[in-house]
Design an enzyme around this catalytic site. Structure first.
Site: not given
Length: 305
Positions: A165, A193-196, A216-219
């Site tokens: 990110t 798909r939508v993350g954080d 940032t990271g695993h959404g």
């Protein structure tokens, strides 16, 4: 207030030697760009938008040109931005064929009564605002085509792969804070798909009474713990920026095995960078000095140009 900007280039499992120098140059140039805007009297929102736009245009980072590919080999991007002065915010998700999603997110914040537009609605709004579309091929890099092929042949945990990110936080001379975060998501993700990243409170948050953060990271993990707002909650409770970041990232790791990173600036102008992934390219500019790093054990300091 003395202006401050901090930028990140995403949590990563590891960055190969041949990429490291390009990543380092990209992240420091983004911080320099944001700091120049602040020094010239620009707002915190201007600065984070400028820094993130620079990273979206840089092919080494997972945002804009350089975004990872979904299961169909297409680029779908998410972004959000927030002004700590009045909590105004703008976000877009699943957008295609535009160069700079962060600019579109800012338009949502400033030109609509909404916070968040997605997919076709975001595309229609972009067209109405005169945002040019670009051929989707312009966003696809050879490296990301290879990454998708590799991912389709692998069955590894999504928690451990590159968690790219880009983001920025800033404090301007008037004491206003802002954040901006932008991403192409995760390799081989489902369509839609939508993350954080575009979710206010997960991908970032800004409030002049506390500070600003970009994550940032695993959404999916970040969404489940509301990482941005959780970290700032700890700051509100009187923790230092480092303590707050360690507590929130530690909670996400112990509860969900989720890895990630955060960059923070406080209303007083302090700043911090923390991550649990292997590395996180970052840079911070304040008082004429440029601090930067990629791996846990290294920080360099140089005079700003």
């Amino acid at each position: 207030m003395n202006p401050v900007i901090v930028v990140h280039g995403g949590g990563a499992s590891s960055i190969s030697k041949d990429r490291k120098e390009r990543v380092r140059q990209g992240i420091t140039k983004a911080a320099e760009e944001g700091y120049r805007i602040l020094r010239d009297g620009g707002s915190a929102v201007d600065a984070v938008e400028g820094a993130v736009t620079f990273l979206e245009n840089h092919p080494e980072f997972n945002a804009g040109c350089g975004s990872v590919l979904n299961v169909n080999g297409d680029v779908e991007m998410d972004a959000s931005i927030m002004n700590g002065k009045d909590l105004s915010a703008g976000a877009v998700s699943a957008v295609r064929c535009i160069a700079n999603p962060i600019k579109l997110a800012r338009l949502v914040m400033e030109k609509t009564t909404h916070c968040f537009l997605t997919d076709q609605g975001a595309a229609k709004f972009a067209a109405a605002m005169g945002v040019p579309t670009i051929p989707k091929e312009q966003l696809v890099t050879e490296r990301n085509v290879k990454r998708l092929e590799k991912e389709k042949g692998a069955l590894k945990s999504h928690c451990q792969q590159d968690l790219g990110t880009v983001g920025a936080v800033a404090l301007d001379s008037k004491g206003n804070v802002a954040y901006a975060t932008s991403t192409g998501g995760i390799v081989n993700k489902m369509v839609g798909r939508v993350g954080d990243t575009p979710c206010i409170g997960s991908g970032g948050y800004a409030d002049n009474d506390i500070g600003a953060i970009s994550t940032t990271g695993h959404g999916e993990s970040i969404l489940k713990v509301n990482l941005a707002r959780l970290t700032l909650f700890h700051v509100e409770q009187g923790r230092t920026l480092e303590e707050a970041a360690d507590m929130a990232l530690g909670y996400m790791k112990s509860k969900l095995k989720g890895l990630g990173g955060v960059i923070l600036v406080s209303k007083a102008g302090d700043w911090a960078v923390k991550w649990t992934s292997t590395s996180m390219p970052w840079a911070a500019a304040k008082d004429g000095k440029l601090h930067s790093g990629i791996d846990l054990d290294e920080t360099s300091v140089a005079d700003l140009p």
